[in-house]
Design a protein around this motif. Sequence first.
Motif, PDB file in Angstrom:
ATOM      1  N   THR A  68       0.612  -1.276  -0.215  1.00 54.47           N
ATOM      2  CA  THR A  68      -0.017   0.090   0.011  1.00 54.47           C
ATOM      3  C   THR A  68       0.918   0.911  -0.455  1.00 54.47           C
ATOM      4  OG1 THR A  68      -1.290   1.467   1.174  1.00 54.47           O
ATOM      5  CG2 THR A  68      -0.078   0.415   2.602  1.00 54.47           C
ATOM      6  N   ARG A  69      -0.139   2.347  -0.640  1.00 57.57           N
ATOM      7  CA  ARG A  69       1.392   3.553  -0.532  1.00 57.57           C
ATOM      8  C   ARG A  69       0.100   4.549   0.155  1.00 57.57           C
ATOM      9  NH1 ARG A  69       2.962   4.382  -7.430  1.00 57.57           N
ATOM     10  NH2 ARG A  69       3.759   2.904  -6.851  1.00 57.57           N
ATOM     11  N   VAL A  70      -0.578   3.918   1.003  1.00 60.82           N
ATOM     12  CA  VAL A  70      -1.411   4.846   1.658  1.00 60.82           C
ATOM     13  C   VAL A  70      -0.816   5.072   3.233  1.00 60.82           C
ATOM     14  CG1 VAL A  70      -3.609   4.726   2.778  1.00 60.82           C
ATOM     15  CG2 VAL A  70      -3.759   3.826   0.319  1.00 60.82           C
ATOM     16  N   ALA A  71      -0.851   6.349   3.194  1.00 60.92           N
ATOM     17  CA  ALA A  71      -0.364   6.796   5.120  1.00 60.92           C
ATOM     18  C   ALA A  71      -1.604   6.475   6.252  1.00 60.92           C
ATOM     19  CB  ALA A  71      -0.049   8.083   4.379  1.00 60.92           C
ATOM     20  N   TRP A  72      -1.776   4.848   6.127  1.00 59.31           N
ATOM     21  CA  TRP A  72      -2.640   4.154   7.280  1.00 59.31           C
ATOM     22  C   TRP A  72      -1.684   5.355   8.518  1.00 59.31           C
ATOM     23  CZ3 TRP A  72      -6.956   3.578   6.109  1.00 59.31           C
ATOM     24  CH2 TRP A  72      -6.991   3.011   4.353  1.00 59.31           C
ATOM     25  N   PRO A  73      -2.605   5.628   9.213  1.00 58.55           N
ATOM     26  CA  PRO A  73      -2.041   5.576  11.161  1.00 58.55           C
ATOM     27  C   PRO A  73      -1.249   4.084  11.455  1.00 58.55           C
ATOM     28  CG  PRO A  73      -4.447   6.353  10.969  1.00 58.55           C
ATOM     29  CD  PRO A  73      -4.170   5.942   9.425  1.00 58.55           C
ATOM     30  N   LEU A  74      -0.409   4.193  12.543  1.00 55.75           N
ATOM     31  CA  LEU A  74       0.892   2.997  11.815  1.00 55.75           C
ATOM     32  C   LEU A  74      -0.145   1.642  12.800  1.00 55.75           C
ATOM     33  CD1 LEU A  74       4.383   3.687  12.733  1.00 55.75           C
ATOM     34  CD2 LEU A  74       3.296   3.893  10.650  1.00 55.75           C
ATOM     35  N   GLU A  75      -1.068   2.395  13.976  1.00 53.83           N
ATOM     36  CA  GLU A  75      -1.582   1.771  14.809  1.00 53.83           C
ATOM     37  C   GLU A  75      -2.937   1.362  14.222  1.00 53.83           C
ATOM     38  OE1 GLU A  75      -4.799   1.878  18.581  1.00 53.83           O
ATOM     39  OE2 GLU A  75      -4.108   3.652  18.585  1.00 53.83           O
ATOM     40  N   LEU A  76      -3.423   1.412  12.706  1.00 50.15           N
ATOM     41  CA  LEU A  76      -4.713   0.859  11.881  1.00 50.15           C
ATOM     42  C   LEU A  76      -4.128  -0.450  11.335  1.00 50.15           C
ATOM     43  CD1 LEU A  76      -6.904   2.725  11.184  1.00 50.15           C
ATOM     44  CD2 LEU A  76      -7.335   1.495  11.910  1.00 50.15           C
ATOM     45  N   LEU A  77      -2.496   0.022  10.911  1.00 50.68           N
ATOM     46  CA  LEU A  77      -1.694  -0.836  10.320  1.00 50.68           C
ATOM     47  C   LEU A  77      -1.454  -2.026  10.923  1.00 50.68           C
ATOM     48  CD1 LEU A  77       0.799   1.229   8.520  1.00 50.68           C
ATOM     49  CD2 LEU A  77      -0.762  -0.244   7.229  1.00 50.68           C
ATOM     50  N   ALA A  78      -1.578  -2.212  12.234  1.00 47.15           N
ATOM     51  CA  ALA A  78      -0.910  -3.432  12.850  1.00 47.15           C
ATOM     52  C   ALA A  78      -2.216  -3.961  13.670  1.00 47.15           C
ATOM     53  CB  ALA A  78       0.023  -2.400  14.880  1.00 47.15           C
ATOM     54  N   LEU A  79      -3.115  -3.444  14.381  1.00 49.70           N
ATOM     55  CA  LEU A  79      -4.410  -3.433  14.173  1.00 49.70           C
ATOM     56  C   LEU A  79      -4.623  -4.932  13.385  1.00 49.70           C
ATOM     57  CD1 LEU A  79      -7.259  -3.881  16.090  1.00 49.70           C
ATOM     58  CD2 LEU A  79      -7.730  -1.973  14.872  1.00 49.70           C
ATOM     59  N   ARG A  80      -4.944  -4.061  11.864  1.00 47.72           N
ATOM     60  CA  ARG A  80      -4.989  -4.793  10.562  1.00 47.72           C
ATOM     61  C   ARG A  80      -4.171  -6.432  10.440  1.00 47.72           C
ATOM     62  NH1 ARG A  80      -4.091  -3.436   4.017  1.00 47.72           N
ATOM     63  NH2 ARG A  80      -1.635  -2.991   4.651  1.00 47.72           N
ATOM     64  N   GLN A  81      -3.220  -6.508  10.689  1.00 42.99           N
ATOM     65  CA  GLN A  81      -2.185  -7.731  10.978  1.00 42.99           C
ATOM     66  C   GLN A  81      -2.742  -8.415  11.844  1.00 42.99           C
ATOM     67  OE1 GLN A  81       0.275  -8.216   8.699  1.00 42.99           O
ATOM     68  NE2 GLN A  81      -0.060 -10.288   9.841  1.00 42.99           N
ATOM     69  N   VAL A  82      -3.154  -7.794  13.295  1.00 48.51           N
ATOM     70  CA  VAL A  82      -3.241  -8.679  14.439  1.00 48.51           C
ATOM     71  C   VAL A  82      -4.453  -9.532  14.368  1.00 48.51           C
ATOM     72  CG1 VAL A  82      -3.992  -8.441  16.733  1.00 48.51           C
ATOM     73  CG2 VAL A  82      -1.995  -7.585  16.222  1.00 48.51           C
ATOM     74  N   LEU A  83      -5.835  -8.438  13.476  1.00 48.30           N
ATOM     75  CA  LEU A  83      -6.821  -9.648  13.184  1.00 48.30           C
ATOM     76  C   LEU A  83      -6.697 -10.128  12.274  1.00 48.30           C
ATOM     77  CD1 LEU A  83      -9.148  -5.429  12.715  1.00 48.30           C
ATOM     78  CD2 LEU A  83      -8.879  -7.361  14.590  1.00 48.30           C
ATOM     79  N   ARG A  84      -5.290 -10.442  10.984  1.00 48.30           N
ATOM     80  CA  ARG A  84      -6.307 -11.491  10.811  1.00 48.30           C
ATOM     81  C   ARG A  84      -4.739 -12.808  10.482  1.00 48.30           C
ATOM     82  NH1 ARG A  84      -5.236 -10.514   4.989  1.00 48.30           N
ATOM     83  NH2 ARG A  84      -4.112 -11.818   4.568  1.00 48.30           N
ATOM     84  N   THR A  85      -4.317 -12.149  11.954  1.00 47.87           N
ATOM     85  CA  THR A  85      -3.716 -13.890  12.770  1.00 47.87           C
ATOM     86  C   THR A  85      -4.602 -14.349  13.845  1.00 47.87           C
ATOM     87  OG1 THR A  85      -2.842 -12.131  14.364  1.00 47.87           O
ATOM     88  CG2 THR A  85      -1.775 -12.613  12.538  1.00 47.87           C
ATOM     89  N   LEU A  86      -5.914 -13.381  14.439  1.00 50.79           N
ATOM     90  CA  LEU A  86      -6.755 -14.381  14.595  1.00 50.79           C
ATOM     91  C   LEU A  86      -7.902 -14.595  14.495  1.00 50.79           C
ATOM     92  CD1 LEU A  86      -6.623 -10.869  18.099  1.00 50.79           C
ATOM     93  CD2 LEU A  86      -5.713 -13.495  18.255  1.00 50.79           C
ATOM     94  N   ASN A  87      -8.932 -13.922  13.482  1.00 49.15           N
ATOM     95  CA  ASN A  87      -9.507 -14.258  13.105  1.00 49.15           C
ATOM     96  C   ASN A  87     -10.242 -15.443  12.302  1.00 49.15           C
ATOM     97  OD1 ASN A  87     -10.833 -11.467  13.196  1.00 49.15           O
ATOM     98  ND2 ASN A  87     -10.235 -10.486  11.555  1.00 49.15           N
ATOM     99  N   ILE A  88     -11.275 -16.045  12.003  1.00 53.91           N
ATOM    100  CA  ILE A  88     -11.165 -17.592  11.496  1.00 53.91           C
ATOM    101  C   ILE A  88     -11.325 -17.268  10.258  1.00 53.91           C
ATOM    102  CG2 ILE A  88     -13.086 -19.597  11.062  1.00 53.91           C
ATOM    103  CD1 ILE A  88     -13.385 -18.847  14.725  1.00 53.91           C
ATOM    104  N   SER A  89     -10.636 -17.638   9.260  1.00 55.08           N
ATOM    105  CA  SER A  89     -10.787 -17.215   7.988  1.00 55.08           C
ATOM    106  C   SER A  89     -12.745 -17.510   7.284  1.00 55.08           C
ATOM    107  CB  SER A  89     -10.308 -18.596   6.906  1.00 55.08           C
ATOM    108  OG  SER A  89     -10.079 -18.257   6.117  1.00 55.08           O
ATOM    109  N   ARG A  90     -13.052 -16.688   6.503  1.00 56.30           N
ATOM    110  CA  ARG A  90     -13.769 -16.294   5.747  1.00 56.30           C
ATOM    111  C   ARG A  90     -14.636 -17.515   4.236  1.00 56.30           C
ATOM    112  NH1 ARG A  90     -17.753 -13.720   7.866  1.00 56.30           N
ATOM    113  NH2 ARG A  90     -19.227 -13.031   5.982  1.00 56.30           N
ATOM    114  N   THR A  91     -13.289 -17.367   4.343  1.00 53.34           N
ATOM    115  CA  THR A  91     -13.122 -18.089   3.331  1.00 53.34           C
ATOM    116  C   THR A  91     -13.324 -19.886   2.777  1.00 53.34           C
ATOM    117  OG1 THR A  91     -10.965 -16.216   1.770  1.00 53.34           O
ATOM    118  CG2 THR A  91     -12.057 -18.114   0.433  1.00 53.34           C
ATOM    119  N   PRO A  92     -14.204 -20.639   2.201  1.00 53.01           N
ATOM    120  CA  PRO A  92     -13.588 -21.318   2.151  1.00 53.01           C
ATOM    121  C   PRO A  92     -13.319 -22.512   1.565  1.00 53.01           C
ATOM    122  CG  PRO A  92     -16.384 -20.922   1.009  1.00 53.01           C
ATOM    123  CD  PRO A  92     -15.346 -19.400   1.424  1.00 53.01           C
TER     124      PRO A  92
END
Length: 464
Positions: A68-92
């Motif tokens: 991404t070239r978007v200047a996201w708040p660093l906390e949001l980038l970290a949160l997005r990564q954490v969520l990907r490790t914690l969430n149960i996959s929604r893709t069959p």
Amino acid sequence: MHDLPKKLAISLNVVKKYEWLLNSYVSDFYVDNHWNKLPLSWQSQLEKLPVEVLAELLQSDDNELRPTRVAWPLELLALRQVLRTLNISRTPKRQLEIELPSCPLLEHRKLKFMFMKCVKPKKSREIKRMAAICARSCQQTATNFVVDFGAGVGHLARILGYGYGIKVCCLEMQPALNQQAVAIDAKLESMAHKFLEAHEIEHFKRPAHLTQRLSSSTKPAEFIESIREAFQLPAGDFQFGIIGLHPCGDLGATLMRLFLNCEQAKFLNFVGCCYQKMSTRQTQPQMELHGYPISSQLRRQLHCHDDCQLSYEAREIACHAIEVYYDRLTADQYEYLKIHSLRAAAERIIVHNFPDQRHSALRNVKHSPGMSFNDYFRRAIDGTKFEALKTTQLDNKQIESDLLHWERIVCFYTLRLMLAPLVESIILYDRALFLLESGCQVNIEAIFDPRISPRNHITSAIKS
């Protein structure tokens, strides 16, 4: 289910940290000035972003995160990564279709319409996939029959009984639906005798339809006796599976408790829904058994503090269709995204005139490009207790000011939606832990396309 207690604890900590966001209704956006709840650093950076880039926050879990070239708040980038490790996959899983048993009768040119009579395409896909999964469970556990809870008019049971040759006992609380189910069964059998050879109908098993309401107070012995009588079975000498396609609210927890308390029940398959309708100690303190939490670990934790509690607002956002919103963001369907802004502006008017009527139901209005606020508002309050507001002079300057900030409300809703899969994962982790605590083999996975069926996770258990 590796490291489930640890993953559940971390997930709850994340929800606790962002409960201010999860518990903020979008309809209150202007009334309570939700934008100012965001950290100042988020406000300044998010304000500059075009709407379409917000889709990055909802990026599917089945792909690598794109650069991404978007200047996201660093906390949001970290949160997005954490969520990907914690969430149960929604893709069959892609191989799921290959692994499941087939049902040729569903493709019969004359009979396939009887199996899906008056069924919408979405429900049709769900029923066929669920039937195949339940048929596989029957093969794996050598059960005598299955019990379908909340069977409706018996579509799922019909595929299992006539398509796969599995005995099914349907439990449905509405007598009228059971009567319809019996009539459809009879019609299908009549057509089958007309278009099939004798050897092609030898496997047919007509479902049994019982009018019965299941609740947390239902005694296992009473339940066993009712299905024993339905099939005229010898006392206790049988094995069965429990299934349910979208049991609402607390019914999912009730099915799990019944599964564990009935010795004859060998497997469980259900896809839950309507998490906001689940009872909790916070909402129904007088109840003995609640829909959440149900695992011993979280119930013990709840007695000490409320860190594992999920609010109604959090459970409600967990039921939203994240993939559909992602598609609208990426497809530049901005006109359809403005509906939340119109609803929030309407809420400000209602609260100004009726301070004690917050969050009242309005009519659903399908947004169309170019729709004015006045047009929306008239349709939304038509036939409601706020209809008198049609003749009230509205504060057009305030309305115009609110609607100018529609991009903020899209951003705020996206942030809430970003956390929605984590809330659902916590509910599913709690259910998995509850079954694991009793020694069951447990699996939770996505089995439907989430764009078509937002509630797409099956909870499966087999007794060891």
